[in-house]
Design a protein around this motif. Structure first.
Motif, PDB file in Angstrom:
ATOM      1  N   UNK A 469      17.314   2.531  39.017  1.00 46.42           N
ATOM      2  CA  UNK A 469      16.442   3.138  38.021  1.00 46.42           C
ATOM      3  C   UNK A 469      17.077   4.365  37.382  1.00 46.42           C
ATOM      4  N   UNK A 470      17.638   5.249  38.189  1.00 46.30           N
ATOM      5  CA  UNK A 470      18.144   6.536  37.685  1.00 46.30           C
ATOM      6  C   UNK A 470      19.389   6.378  36.829  1.00 46.30           C
ATOM      7  N   UNK A 471      20.254   5.428  37.192  1.00 48.71           N
ATOM      8  CA  UNK A 471      21.528   5.288  36.491  1.00 48.71           C
ATOM      9  C   UNK A 471      21.538   4.165  35.458  1.00 48.71           C
ATOM     10  N   UNK A 472      20.369   3.568  35.202  1.00 51.88           N
ATOM     11  CA  UNK A 472      20.263   2.515  34.183  1.00 51.88           C
ATOM     12  C   UNK A 472      21.245   1.377  34.447  1.00 51.88           C
ATOM     13  N   UNK A 473      21.196   0.826  35.666  1.00 50.08           N
ATOM     14  CA  UNK A 473      22.172  -0.187  36.068  1.00 50.08           C
ATOM     15  C   UNK A 473      21.487  -1.369  36.751  1.00 50.08           C
ATOM     16  N   UNK A 474      22.147  -2.519  36.629  1.00 48.78           N
ATOM     17  CA  UNK A 474      21.862  -3.667  37.485  1.00 48.78           C
ATOM     18  C   UNK A 474      23.100  -3.878  38.335  1.00 48.78           C
ATOM     19  N   UNK A 475      22.932  -3.798  39.656  1.00 49.00           N
ATOM     20  CA  UNK A 475      24.049  -3.920  40.590  1.00 49.00           C
ATOM     21  C   UNK A 475      23.980  -5.293  41.249  1.00 49.00           C
ATOM     22  N   UNK A 476      25.129  -5.945  41.356  1.00 48.69           N
ATOM     23  CA  UNK A 476      25.206  -7.263  41.988  1.00 48.69           C
ATOM     24  C   UNK A 476      26.083  -7.177  43.230  1.00 48.69           C
ATOM     25  N   UNK A 477      25.561  -7.672  44.360  1.00 45.90           N
ATOM     26  CA  UNK A 477      26.280  -7.661  45.636  1.00 45.90           C
ATOM     27  C   UNK A 477      26.459  -9.092  46.132  1.00 45.90           C
ATOM     28  N   UNK A 478      27.444  -9.275  47.039  1.00 43.81           N
ATOM     29  CA  UNK A 478      27.462 -10.515  47.801  1.00 43.81           C
ATOM     30  C   UNK A 478      26.622 -10.312  49.058  1.00 43.81           C
ATOM     31  N   UNK A 479      26.473 -11.341  49.876  1.00 49.60           N
ATOM     32  CA  UNK A 479      25.583 -11.227  51.034  1.00 49.60           C
ATOM     33  C   UNK A 479      26.184 -10.430  52.184  1.00 49.60           C
ATOM     34  N   UNK A 480      27.393  -9.902  51.989  1.00 48.49           N
ATOM     35  CA  UNK A 480      27.984  -8.999  52.973  1.00 48.49           C
ATOM     36  C   UNK A 480      27.855  -7.540  52.553  1.00 48.49           C
ATOM     37  N   UNK A 487      26.191  -3.594  35.866  1.00 46.69           N
ATOM     38  CA  UNK A 487      25.896  -3.921  34.471  1.00 46.69           C
ATOM     39  C   UNK A 487      25.085  -2.806  33.815  1.00 46.69           C
ATOM     40  N   UNK A 488      25.471  -2.416  32.613  1.00 49.30           N
ATOM     41  CA  UNK A 488      24.719  -1.452  31.803  1.00 49.30           C
ATOM     42  C   UNK A 488      24.587  -2.010  30.391  1.00 49.30           C
ATOM     43  N   UNK A 489      23.570  -1.525  29.669  1.00 46.21           N
ATOM     44  CA  UNK A 489      23.336  -2.003  28.303  1.00 46.21           C
ATOM     45  C   UNK A 489      22.342  -1.044  27.635  1.00 46.21           C
ATOM     46  N   UNK A 490      22.423  -0.882  26.304  1.00 48.27           N
ATOM     47  CA  UNK A 490      21.456  -0.008  25.619  1.00 48.27           C
ATOM     48  C   UNK A 490      20.002  -0.424  25.840  1.00 48.27           C
ATOM     49  N   UNK A 507      16.462 -12.358  35.488  1.00 43.60           N
ATOM     50  CA  UNK A 507      15.669 -11.607  34.518  1.00 43.60           C
ATOM     51  C   UNK A 507      15.439 -10.184  35.028  1.00 43.60           C
ATOM     52  N   UNK A 508      15.443  -9.225  34.091  1.00 48.44           N
ATOM     53  CA  UNK A 508      15.229  -7.811  34.428  1.00 48.44           C
ATOM     54  C   UNK A 508      14.241  -7.234  33.429  1.00 48.44           C
ATOM     55  N   UNK A 509      13.312  -6.387  33.898  1.00 52.72           N
ATOM     56  CA  UNK A 509      12.432  -5.663  32.978  1.00 52.72           C
ATOM     57  C   UNK A 509      12.712  -4.164  33.105  1.00 52.72           C
ATOM     58  N   UNK A 518      17.531 -11.182  29.905  1.00 55.82           N
ATOM     59  CA  UNK A 518      18.152 -12.213  30.726  1.00 55.82           C
ATOM     60  C   UNK A 518      19.614 -11.850  30.888  1.00 55.82           C
ATOM     61  N   UNK A 519      20.079 -11.883  32.145  1.00 51.10           N
ATOM     62  CA  UNK A 519      21.456 -11.523  32.475  1.00 51.10           C
ATOM     63  C   UNK A 519      22.121 -12.739  33.099  1.00 51.10           C
ATOM     64  N   UNK A 520      23.433 -12.872  32.920  1.00 55.03           N
ATOM     65  CA  UNK A 520      24.129 -14.015  33.510  1.00 55.03           C
ATOM     66  C   UNK A 520      24.114 -13.920  35.034  1.00 55.03           C
ATOM     67  N   UNK A 521      24.404 -15.047  35.713  1.00 56.75           N
ATOM     68  CA  UNK A 521      24.293 -15.124  37.171  1.00 56.75           C
ATOM     69  C   UNK A 521      25.254 -14.186  37.882  1.00 56.75           C
ATOM     70  N   UNK A 522      26.345 -13.787  37.217  1.00 53.43           N
ATOM     71  CA  UNK A 522      27.305 -12.869  37.827  1.00 53.43           C
ATOM     72  C   UNK A 522      26.902 -11.407  37.670  1.00 53.43           C
ATOM     73  N   UNK A 523      25.811 -11.171  36.927  1.00 53.56           N
ATOM     74  CA  UNK A 523      25.340  -9.802  36.742  1.00 53.56           C
ATOM     75  C   UNK A 523      26.264  -8.950  35.899  1.00 53.56           C
ATOM     76  N   UNK A 524      26.987  -9.570  34.963  1.00 53.86           N
ATOM     77  CA  UNK A 524      27.966  -8.822  34.172  1.00 53.86           C
ATOM     78  C   UNK A 524      27.639  -8.764  32.688  1.00 53.86           C
ATOM     79  N   UNK A 525      26.844  -9.730  32.209  1.00 55.65           N
ATOM     80  CA  UNK A 525      26.647  -9.851  30.761  1.00 55.65           C
ATOM     81  C   UNK A 525      25.184 -10.074  30.420  1.00 55.65           C
ATOM     82  N   UNK A 526      24.706  -9.429  29.362  1.00 53.59           N
ATOM     83  CA  UNK A 526      23.362  -9.698  28.845  1.00 53.59           C
ATOM     84  C   UNK A 526      23.407 -10.973  28.029  1.00 53.59           C
ATOM     85  N   UNK A 527      22.560 -11.917  28.373  1.00 55.55           N
ATOM     86  CA  UNK A 527      22.481 -13.163  27.617  1.00 55.55           C
ATOM     87  C   UNK A 527      21.471 -13.071  26.484  1.00 55.55           C
TER      88      UNK A 527
END
Length: 567
Positions: A469-480, A487-490, A507-509, A518-527
């Motif tokens: 929330x604070x850094x305006x990010x979507x973070x993607x991790x593996x299960x380890x 990911x960031x975007x305006x 999906x992110x709100x 909508x973001x790609x499955x790798x969490x890198x790009x806004x679709x």
């Protein structure tokens, strides 16, 4: 009573049998028993039983498939206290290292090196006052009801599947009338393929129903045994308690596995231009199976790389007359039957909505409810918090349209978001991501960050998505716990809710930008940016994708749910 095992040892035999043939034993022979006679109350080997059957033709002889009924033998270990691995032995010990009930043979063979072997009468003291033991009948009743409901759903599903087959065959026949004799072979091929798919799905349904029946009966039998032993001392009750816990765990695992598929189905889509391209085709059309997954029905209509677009929206009021404040929808999740569960933070309520998004029931919680996640069957878990460290996870079952809180887990850290996968709970404390067992035992701290808001886990459990929330990010991790992407975007301003479908759509709100992305499955790009404030989005906090209606359900600081139709 000297056990059969001890008798075998005393005879110096190299073989240890759980039951020894009674006539052979009288002749000082050590032969494994394969049968038991209720009238004689004696054991028989394969040879001796032939003699017995000639002499006593009306006696009831049971083989090893009915060993649970061998309890009629004098001195036989009570069925509740009997070791399942060594049926002739009584459970007298418990291994603390493995949390496992043991008979003397178990200890001798498997627990010789364990450091914590205790006598059951010692650890069973006070079992009647144990909260877990006292809740046992209710847990079993709820689980049996869920199993029975699952069985009934499968039965209805089987009927609808057959009707679907009939409808598809009718369509095939209608097409067949328009073309010539060359379609005979195509019709045969198509119907055979249809029947194969139906048979495969019906076999799955049959297996599910059989599993439900077996677990339902096992739960009933063991709880009946426990309740019948209430006056027979604490050790039997403790043994029953531990065994029942194992059955409950197994039952929940079965339900969880089954709940991943709510409905088996088939679809049919004819080939276009059959008449023009008849000679090059082998079948009438494409037959596709569809299995509806848990709270997120199968999104097979949309490939994993599908980019969605909106086609209008509707709003549904979820404010109740008893609500003292405006609604603040913090969490949303779906149930297998199409119902929706939401959390209303400001009114301290968990609300159940029907398929038309009407409030049909609610339950109050003592603190501020945040995220809600689907556990399995009709069970959800709700994060409940105060502005201190007294934070809990409430488990709620939906039974006959009613919300019933069954148990709670307490944590020494905050509980902002929860997800369930692989029999484990993933809990975000806002500064760390923890993994717990379903009983609340900490497995590991998977990841740390200063401002984690909500989490979501991919259907296969390999990818974890976290909103910062604070850094305006979507973070993607593996299960380890390894970071794969940031990911960031305006349009990604103060992201709150994140949701991933069974097919892998993300999906992110975002609270401050009033957007749904909508973001790609790798969490890198806004679709796509699917909706903005002009589309009815206002300070969204949670969202959920419903494949039943092909829509995104969005909630936030409004008295209404926003339902975006997507394609």
């Amino acid at each position: 009573m000297a056990s059969n095992f001890e008798s075998s040892i005393q005879r110096g035999c190299d073989f240890i049998h759980d039951f020894v043939c009674s006539p052979c034993e009288e002749d000082d022979l050590n032969t494994e028993a394969q049968y038991f006679c209720n009238q004689c109350t004696k054991y028989y080997c394969v040879n001796c039983v032939l003699v017995h059957n000639k002499l006593f033709k009306r006696h009831s002889v049971l083989d090893r498939t009915d060993m649970t009924k061998w309890a009629a033998a004098p001195g036989m270990v009570d069925v509740l206290e009997r070791c399942e691995r060594h049926p002739g032995e009584a459970l007298k010990l418990v291994c603390g290292d493995h949390d496992q009930l043991c008979c003397p043979v178990c200890v001798a063979m498997d627990h010789r090196h364990c450091s914590s072997i205790q006598h059951i009468p010692d650890v069973a003291k006070g079992i009647r006052k144990d909260p877990g033991f006292r809740q046992l009948p209710q847990q079993v009743a709820v689980l049996r009801k869920q199993i029975e409901d699952m069985k009934n759903d499968r039965k209805k599903n089987s009927s609808s599947l057959r009707k679907t087959r009939t409808a598809i065959v009718d369509e095939i026949k209608a097409i067949r009338k328009k073309i010539n004799d060359i379609l005979d072979k195509m019709e045969k091929t198509t119907v055979q393929e249809l029947d194969r798919l139906v048979a495969d799905q019906e076999m799955s349904i049959k297996k599910d129903m059989e599993s439900c029946t077996q677990m339902h009966d096992e739960l009933k039998n063991i709880i009946d045994d426990i309740q019948s032993k209430d006056s027979s001392g604490e050790p039997p009750l403790y043994i029953g308690f531990k065994k029942c816990e194992e059955k409950i765990k197994k039952g929940k695992e079965i339900l969880q596995n089954m709940s991943s598929v709510v409905k088996y189905d088939l679809t049919f889509r004819k080939h276009n231009g059959i008449e023009d391209n008849l000679s090059s085709m082998k079948t009438f059309g494409e037959l596709n199976e569809s299995n509806v997954f848990g709270a997120q029905p199968c999104t097979s209509l949309f490939p994993r790389d599908h980019v969605f677009a909106t086609e209008g929206y509707k709003e549904y009021n979820v404010k109740m007359s008893s609500d003292r404040c405006n609604c603040d929808i913090e969490g949303i999740c779906g149930l297998p039957g199409g119902e929706v569960v939401i959390t209303d933070g400001t009114n301290k309520k968990v609300k159940l909505l029907d398929q038309e998004y009407r409030v049909v029931d609610h339950c109050d919680v003592p603190k501020y409810p945040l995220d809600v996640c689907h556990i399995g069957g009709n069970e959800v878990a709700v994060c409940v918090n105060n502005n201190d460290d007294r934070c809990e996870l409430h488990f709620i079952n939906i039974t006959k349209g009613k919300l019933v809180t069954t148990r709670k887990l307490s944590f020494t850290h905050r509980c902002y978001s929860a997800a369930y996968h692989g029999s484990n709970l993933y809990i975000s404390s806002r500064t760390a991501l923890y993994v717990y067992t379903m009983t609340g035992k900490l497995i590991e701290k998977l990841y740390e960050d200063k401002s984690m808001t909500r989490i979501a886990i991919s259907n296969e459990g390999k990818i974890i998505y976290i909103t910062n929330f604070s850094n305006n990010q979507l973070i993607t991790l593996d299960n380890l716990g390894n970071k794969l992407a940031t990911f960031t975007d305006p349009d990604l301003l103060k992201p709150r809710g994140v949701h991933v479908t069974a097919a892998g759509h993300v999906f992110v709100c975002c609270h401050n930008s009033h957007t749904v992305l909508q973001v790609d499955k790798d969490g890198k790009t806004k679709l796509a940016t699917l909706a903005r404030e002009q589309d009815g989005v206002y300070k969204p906090r949670a969202l959920f994708f419903s494949s039943r209606s092909s829509s995104l359900v969005v909630g936030g600081m409004k008295d209404t749910l926003l339902v975006l139709n997507v394609r």
